[in-house]
Scaffold this motif. Sequence first.
Motif, PDB file in Angstrom:
ATOM      1  N   LEU A  45      -9.267  58.877 -35.351  1.00  0.00           N
ATOM      2  CA  LEU A  45      -8.468  60.043 -35.731  1.00  0.00           C
ATOM      3  C   LEU A  45      -7.285  59.702 -36.633  1.00  0.00           C
ATOM      4  N   LYS A  46      -6.875  58.455 -36.644  1.00  0.00           N
ATOM      5  CA  LYS A  46      -5.697  58.067 -37.441  1.00  0.00           C
ATOM      6  C   LYS A  46      -6.079  57.261 -38.677  1.00  0.00           C
ATOM      7  N   ARG A  47      -7.376  57.166 -39.001  1.00  0.00           N
ATOM      8  CA  ARG A  47      -7.756  56.327 -40.131  1.00  0.00           C
ATOM      9  C   ARG A  47      -7.168  56.879 -41.438  1.00  0.00           C
ATOM     10  N   GLY A  48      -6.618  55.961 -42.203  1.00  0.00           N
ATOM     11  CA  GLY A  48      -5.970  56.344 -43.446  1.00  0.00           C
ATOM     12  C   GLY A  48      -4.492  56.613 -43.307  1.00  0.00           C
ATOM     13  N   SER A  49      -3.970  56.596 -42.073  1.00  0.00           N
ATOM     14  CA  SER A  49      -2.537  56.864 -41.878  1.00  0.00           C
ATOM     15  C   SER A  49      -1.688  55.689 -42.333  1.00  0.00           C
ATOM     16  N   SER A  50      -2.248  54.483 -42.253  1.00  0.00           N
ATOM     17  CA  SER A  50      -1.564  53.292 -42.748  1.00  0.00           C
ATOM     18  C   SER A  50      -2.288  52.835 -44.004  1.00  0.00           C
ATOM     19  N   LEU A  51      -1.566  52.720 -45.105  1.00  0.00           N
ATOM     20  CA  LEU A  51      -2.200  52.428 -46.383  1.00  0.00           C
ATOM     21  C   LEU A  51      -1.925  51.027 -46.908  1.00  0.00           C
ATOM     22  N   LEU A  52      -0.905  50.370 -46.399  1.00  0.00           N
ATOM     23  CA  LEU A  52      -0.568  49.036 -46.887  1.00  0.00           C
ATOM     24  C   LEU A  52      -1.107  47.941 -45.976  1.00  0.00           C
ATOM     25  N   VAL A  53      -0.928  48.111 -44.677  1.00  0.00           N
ATOM     26  CA  VAL A  53      -1.442  47.146 -43.702  1.00  0.00           C
ATOM     27  C   VAL A  53      -2.480  47.854 -42.844  1.00  0.00           C
ATOM     28  N   ARG A  54      -3.741  47.502 -43.036  1.00  0.00           N
ATOM     29  CA  ARG A  54      -4.838  48.178 -42.351  1.00  0.00           C
ATOM     30  C   ARG A  54      -5.687  47.164 -41.595  1.00  0.00           C
ATOM     31  N   TYR A  55      -5.905  47.453 -40.304  1.00  0.00           N
ATOM     32  CA  TYR A  55      -6.695  46.554 -39.468  1.00  0.00           C
ATOM     33  C   TYR A  55      -8.014  47.211 -39.082  1.00  0.00           C
ATOM     34  N   TYR A  56      -9.066  46.407 -39.073  1.00  0.00           N
ATOM     35  CA  TYR A  56     -10.397  46.862 -38.666  1.00  0.00           C
ATOM     36  C   TYR A  56     -10.441  46.942 -37.138  1.00  0.00           C
ATOM     37  N   THR A  57     -10.893  48.098 -36.628  1.00  0.00           N
ATOM     38  CA  THR A  57     -10.930  48.308 -35.173  1.00  0.00           C
ATOM     39  C   THR A  57     -12.354  48.513 -34.655  1.00  0.00           C
ATOM     40  N   GLY A  58     -13.350  48.299 -35.511  1.00  0.00           N
ATOM     41  CA  GLY A  58     -14.727  48.497 -35.103  1.00  0.00           C
ATOM     42  C   GLY A  58     -15.278  47.323 -34.311  1.00  0.00           C
ATOM     43  N   PRO A  59     -16.577  47.334 -34.022  1.00  0.00           N
ATOM     44  CA  PRO A  59     -17.187  46.243 -33.249  1.00  0.00           C
ATOM     45  C   PRO A  59     -17.090  44.914 -33.992  1.00  0.00           C
ATOM     46  N   HIS A  60     -16.821  43.847 -33.243  1.00  0.00           N
ATOM     47  CA  HIS A  60     -16.678  42.527 -33.861  1.00  0.00           C
ATOM     48  C   HIS A  60     -17.073  41.441 -32.866  1.00  0.00           C
ATOM     49  N   ILE A  61     -17.291  40.249 -33.389  1.00  0.00           N
ATOM     50  CA  ILE A  61     -17.617  39.099 -32.557  1.00  0.00           C
ATOM     51  C   ILE A  61     -16.686  37.954 -32.929  1.00  0.00           C
ATOM     52  N   THR A  62     -16.587  36.981 -32.038  1.00  0.00           N
ATOM     53  CA  THR A  62     -15.740  35.818 -32.291  1.00  0.00           C
ATOM     54  C   THR A  62     -16.624  34.601 -32.530  1.00  0.00           C
ATOM     55  N   VAL A  63     -16.445  33.952 -33.667  1.00  0.00           N
ATOM     56  CA  VAL A  63     -17.206  32.764 -34.032  1.00  0.00           C
ATOM     57  C   VAL A  63     -16.223  31.666 -34.439  1.00  0.00           C
ATOM     58  N   ALA A  64     -16.247  30.560 -33.686  1.00  0.00           N
ATOM     59  CA  ALA A  64     -15.359  29.420 -33.974  1.00  0.00           C
ATOM     60  C   ALA A  64     -13.897  29.850 -34.029  1.00  0.00           C
ATOM     61  N   GLY A  65     -13.527  30.744 -33.127  1.00  0.00           N
ATOM     62  CA  GLY A  65     -12.142  31.183 -33.044  1.00  0.00           C
ATOM     63  C   GLY A  65     -11.744  32.234 -34.055  1.00  0.00           C
ATOM     64  N   LYS A  66     -12.693  32.685 -34.892  1.00  0.00           N
ATOM     65  CA  LYS A  66     -12.404  33.700 -35.896  1.00  0.00           C
ATOM     66  C   LYS A  66     -13.153  34.985 -35.581  1.00  0.00           C
ATOM     67  N   LEU A  67     -12.501  36.103 -35.879  1.00  0.00           N
ATOM     68  CA  LEU A  67     -13.139  37.397 -35.675  1.00  0.00           C
ATOM     69  C   LEU A  67     -14.005  37.735 -36.878  1.00  0.00           C
ATOM     70  N   LEU A  68     -15.197  38.248 -36.604  1.00  0.00           N
ATOM     71  CA  LEU A  68     -16.105  38.677 -37.657  1.00  0.00           C
ATOM     72  C   LEU A  68     -16.612  40.075 -37.325  1.00  0.00           C
ATOM     73  N   PRO A  69     -16.663  40.976 -38.326  1.00  0.00           N
ATOM     74  CA  PRO A  69     -17.152  42.334 -38.055  1.00  0.00           C
ATOM     75  C   PRO A  69     -18.638  42.340 -37.770  1.00  0.00           C
ATOM     76  N   VAL A  70     -19.068  43.272 -36.936  1.00  0.00           N
ATOM     77  CA  VAL A  70     -20.488  43.450 -36.641  1.00  0.00           C
ATOM     78  C   VAL A  70     -21.009  44.546 -37.559  1.00  0.00           C
ATOM     79  N   THR A  71     -22.061  44.263 -38.302  1.00  0.00           N
ATOM     80  CA  THR A  71     -22.613  45.239 -39.230  1.00  0.00           C
ATOM     81  C   THR A  71     -23.355  46.333 -38.482  1.00  0.00           C
ATOM     82  N   ARG A  72     -23.685  47.392 -39.213  1.00  0.00           N
ATOM     83  CA  ARG A  72     -24.382  48.531 -38.611  1.00  0.00           C
ATOM     84  C   ARG A  72     -25.713  48.095 -37.998  1.00  0.00           C
ATOM     85  N   ASP A  73     -26.419  47.183 -38.668  1.00  0.00           N
ATOM     86  CA  ASP A  73     -27.726  46.745 -38.179  1.00  0.00           C
ATOM     87  C   ASP A  73     -27.624  45.917 -36.919  1.00  0.00           C
ATOM     88  N   GLN A  74     -26.439  45.277 -36.734  1.00  0.00           N
ATOM     89  CA  GLN A  74     -26.271  44.409 -35.571  1.00  0.00           C
ATOM     90  C   GLN A  74     -25.806  45.169 -34.341  1.00  0.00           C
TER      91      GLN A  74
END
Length: 317
Positions: free
Chosen positions: A281-310
């Motif tokens: 509901l708040k997407r687009g409210s922040s235009l300079l600093v934007r963080y991804y809040t969708g599904p993600h996984i952690t690989v070697a200590g780094k966050l990676l987004p999960v694609t639609r197919d995954q």
Amino acid sequence: MSNPQTMSKQKENKWSNYALRIIVNTASHPFEYAKVLIQIGYEPLPPRPAKTLFGKPALKLPNIFEYVKHIKTVDGFSGLYTGLAPKVCGNLLSSLAAQKCSDYFSEPQVEDPDFEDEESEEKRKEKWMSAMKCDILTHTAAIVVSQPFHVITIRMMAQFVGKETKYLGIFGSIKEIYHQNGVLGFFSGLVPRILGDLLSLILAGGLTYTINRYLVEEKELKVYTAATMNFISTAIMYPFQVVSNCMAVSNSGLEIGSPPMMPHYTSWVDCWMDLSRHHQLKRGSSLLVRYYTGPHITVAGKLLPVTRDQTLYPSDK
């Protein structure tokens, strides 16, 4: 009777205000274009690993400037101004309607920030309520008459996602909207747009009156109260803007307004509930600093987004 010179100056001021509005709309349009695409859920550039201010790993999305640059790369400089013509027409029509309504209802002068002591509390409240009623009617009329142009603007922008050419020009878009959704299509997203605007207006007006009357005594500070309260109330009611733009696109025949990218919402409440479930509901409210809040996984200590197919949904099982 009104002085002819005064009336002439007022007309000149009106036209200069319209000209200034067109200039501002033109200058800010590329950023508004990118913001609309974000609001309807389109993210063409993948999030990249980053860290928050507190050092926690996160996925950061491109800011508004990177988004505008991407649009320019795909469609060129002229592509940045897709939807500008209907937007300007809608804003001018909105301004004219607001001016006519304001003149018709003879909008009363609201007391200055000093809240003169010789006026009774009852008289001050009566003047505030009269001004608020006038503002509500004026804003409602302005939004209703401009909504068809707003829908055209949003749909012309939304074509960027699927590279469609359904909505070309104002008259061509009018024909396509009527063919796709009938007369009601011209008012897609109207209810949440009106609700958001009026609730923001009432909240800002009520807070300004209360703060200036009971909390702030210095005249210098009272000048800034209205602007501050308008900013706060607009931020609170921001989700209505997101829902309105999504409803303007849903079931429009465009890729972004059809499954799997967007459901065919049955009502704006249905849209609100769906976006709320996914925390969008708040997407687009922040235009300079934007963080991804969708599904993600952690690989070697780094966050990676999960694609639609995954991503696995219960309905797919």
